[in-house]
Design an enzyme around this catalytic site. Structure first.
Site, PDB file in Angstrom:
ATOM      1  N   TYR A 137       6.046 -38.173  92.840  1.00  0.00           N
ATOM      2  CA  TYR A 137       6.751 -38.847  92.036  1.00  0.00           C
ATOM      3  C   TYR A 137       8.307 -38.821  92.631  1.00  0.00           C
ATOM      4  CZ  TYR A 137       9.744 -39.770  87.897  1.00  0.00           C
ATOM      5  OH  TYR A 137      10.482 -40.365  87.012  1.00  0.00           O
ATOM      6  N   LYS A 175      17.870 -31.504  90.916  1.00  0.00           N
ATOM      7  CA  LYS A 175      17.357 -30.280  89.973  1.00  0.00           C
ATOM      8  C   LYS A 175      18.590 -29.286  90.569  1.00  0.00           C
ATOM      9  CE  LYS A 175      12.945 -32.316  88.496  1.00  0.00           C
ATOM     10  NZ  LYS A 175      12.269 -33.254  89.221  1.00  0.00           N
ATOM     11  N   ASP A 219      11.555 -36.059 100.002  1.00  0.00           N
ATOM     12  CA  ASP A 219      12.229 -35.838  98.603  1.00  0.00           C
ATOM     13  C   ASP A 219      12.064 -34.370  98.106  1.00  0.00           C
ATOM     14  OD1 ASP A 219      12.570 -35.869  96.006  1.00  0.00           O
ATOM     15  OD2 ASP A 219      11.182 -37.484  95.116  1.00  0.00           O
TER      16      ASP A 219
HETATM   17  C1  LIG Z   1      12.439 -34.770  89.197  1.00  0.00           C
HETATM   18  C2  LIG Z   1      11.975 -35.456  90.595  1.00  0.00           C
HETATM   19  C3  LIG Z   1      12.750 -36.874  90.658  1.00  0.00           C
HETATM   20  C4  LIG Z   1      13.622 -37.268  89.686  1.00  0.00           C
HETATM   21  O1  LIG Z   1      14.720 -36.776  89.386  1.00  0.00           O
HETATM   22  P1  LIG Z   1      15.401 -37.178  87.947  1.00  0.00           P
HETATM   23  O2  LIG Z   1      16.611 -36.274  88.040  1.00  0.00           O
HETATM   24  O3  LIG Z   1      14.670 -36.697  87.031  1.00  0.00           O
HETATM   25  O4  LIG Z   1      15.702 -38.478  88.204  1.00  0.00           O
HETATM   26  C5  LIG Z   1      12.537 -37.372  91.990  1.00  0.00           C
HETATM   27  N1  LIG Z   1      11.880 -36.710  92.908  1.00  0.00           N
HETATM   28  C6  LIG Z   1      11.066 -35.391  92.612  1.00  0.00           C
HETATM   29  C7  LIG Z   1      10.257 -34.801  93.831  1.00  0.00           C
HETATM   30  C8  LIG Z   1      11.182 -34.720  91.274  1.00  0.00           C
HETATM   31  O5  LIG Z   1      10.687 -33.629  91.083  1.00  0.00           O
END
Ligand SMILES: *Cc1c(COP(=O)(O)O)cnc(C)c1O
Length: 429
Positions: free
Chosen positions: A144, A267, A239
């Site tokens: 994701y 995060k 990511d």
């Molecule tokens: C949480 C997450 C996102 C999206 O971040 P948001 O702040 O919720 O938009 C993208 N990539 C990864 C790997 C994530 O865990």
């Protein structure tokens, strides 16, 4: 089962907010339950609307590595707010923040602050496309990368849980530019590059997947991504929105000793505030406006209150924190594994540092196809039984649970004992 106050609040929320929640997985749909409304949090604990106390393994889905309401972080937020909450003009704090991030992530030479992980991934892909002049991107099934149209293709967690990997409202033409492959499949990646290497702008990957549950990269997988991108003139994007400063201070790239071209952060790097970042090689980042032709902007980007919280948190992430998290993670992994064995339940506990998932399948889980073999009904029953024992575990089989530095041995041991009882309850039906 949630408390009467939460049930009442949910009914009210459902009238004005889709599903009563501002992010789908919070609705507890995939575990067949109802969400607990939270009134406050402190250290490793959440407190429900009725005041009930829960040991938290969600940690706001990752950011709360020091536990909730850490006094230093709270203090930083209060004192920053007194100076005004947003200016829409550059500040010294943003420079200090960028310097800090760059010091933690040697692959990052320049970075931009944004407000969410979604934005970071979207902007990194745009930068890669602008830099290479190519359009196709490669992602892996179950990973994701936020909810941008072209990344909502075979995406994990919420999308996976709700069985709509391809969201309605995403144009077919947009999704076409996204090529998907199984995670951990080096031959498939080589084959794709051999066939279409000259069209590929970027490969984006969760260097440890958290969004289909915890799935570590197999030996050589991340290295293959970076090497193939280099060979074919594509941009490698890690990511690390979830893994950044979670699996090590400098993310999975530090643990694996690899330098991707671009990195997405969010995060933890945002200190529990709406703050994220993307950055990497100078030659790519110099394409970003106003230096270059790739447009990207944000009214609240680099917000002074958010940056202050982030700096207070990042400052406290020393080697001791990661040693403690590793110790607690290993203890929880061993305890859950032992309880499953004792109760005769086939599970597979997968962990990297303080990210952990108990898949209700014998495993091992190496990719999306393996993950979806999980018995999600049984997981749902286990989740409900955990919640009724005061254990707040992610309300989906396909999510990572997180341990914070405010947890301790006694808290972990209580969770392991509760998990054993919950397993007995889960296998009864
Ligand atoms: C949480 C997450 C996102 C999206 O971040 P948001 O702040 O919720 O938009 C993208 N990539 C990864 C790997 C994530 O865990």
């Amino acid at each position: 089962m949630s408390d009467p106050k939460s049930v009442e609040l949910l009914a009210r929320a459902e009238r004005v907010i889709p599903g009563g929640v501002n992010s789908p997985v919070r609705a507890f749909k995939s575990v067949g339950g109802k969400p607990v409304f939270i009134s406050r949090a402190e250290g490793p604990y959440l407190f429900g609307a009725d005041g009930a106390k829960y040991t938290d393994y969600v940690g706001s889905w990752g950011p709360m590595i020091l536990g909730h309401a850490h006094p230093a972080v709270v203090e930083a937020i209060i004192s920053a707010a007194k100076n005004g909450t947003s200016y829409g003009a550059p500040t010294e704090l943003e420079v200090i923040f960028a310097e800090k991030v760059i010091s933690l992530y040697p692959s990052i030479e320049m970075m931009r602050a944004v407000s969410s992980g979604t934005e970071a991934c979207m902007a990194a892909i745009r930068a890669a496309r602008g830099f290479t002049g190519r359009e196709s991107i490669v992602k892996f099934e179950g990973c994701y990368h936020g909810h941008a149209d072209f990344l909502l293709v075979k995406a994990g967690s919420g999308a996976l849980t709700f069985g709509v990997p391809d969201s309605a409202g995403v144009p077919v033409a947009t999704a076409k530019g996204t090529l998907t492959l199984p995670y951990n499949d080096i031959p498939a990646l080589k084959e794709l590059f051999a066939a279409r290497g000259s069209e590929i702008a970027a490969v984006i990957v969760e260097p440890v997947v958290g969004n289909m549950g915890v799935v570590p990269p197999e030996k050589g997988f991340l290295e293959a991504i970076v090497a193939l991108c280099k060979e074919h003139g594509a941009v490698s994007i890690f990511d690390e929105v979830m893994t950044g400063s979670r699996v090590a201070r400098g993310g999975m790239q530090e643990r694996a000793g690899i330098r991707p071209d671009l990195t997405c952060l969010g995060k933890i790097i945002g200190g529990g505030m709406p703050l994220a970042a993307y950055g990497g090689k100078r030659e790519i980042m110099e394409k970003i406006a106003p230096l270059g032709p790739v447009y990207q902007a944000g009214t609240l980007s680099g917000n002074p209150v958010a940056v202050s919280a982030a700096l207070a948190m990042l400052e406290r992430l020393d080697a001791g924190v990661y040693e403690k998290l590793e110790h607690l993670g290993a203890r929880l992994e061993a305890g859950l594994t032992a309880q499953a064995k004792k109760n005769g339940v086939d599970v597979c506990v997968q962990r990297v540092g303080s990210m952990i998932t108990m898949f209700f399948t014998p495993g091992p889980v190496k990719n999306f196809g393996d993950a979806v073999k999980s018995d999600t009904k049984r997981f749902g029953r286990w989740h409900g039984a955990m919640l009724s024992r005061g254990q707040y575990w992610p309300p989906s089989q396909y999510e990572a649970a997180f341990i914070s530095a405010s947890h301790d041995d006694a808290i972990i041991d209580a969770t392991i004992a509760a998990a054993g009882e919950a397993l007995q309850a889960a296998i009864k039906e």
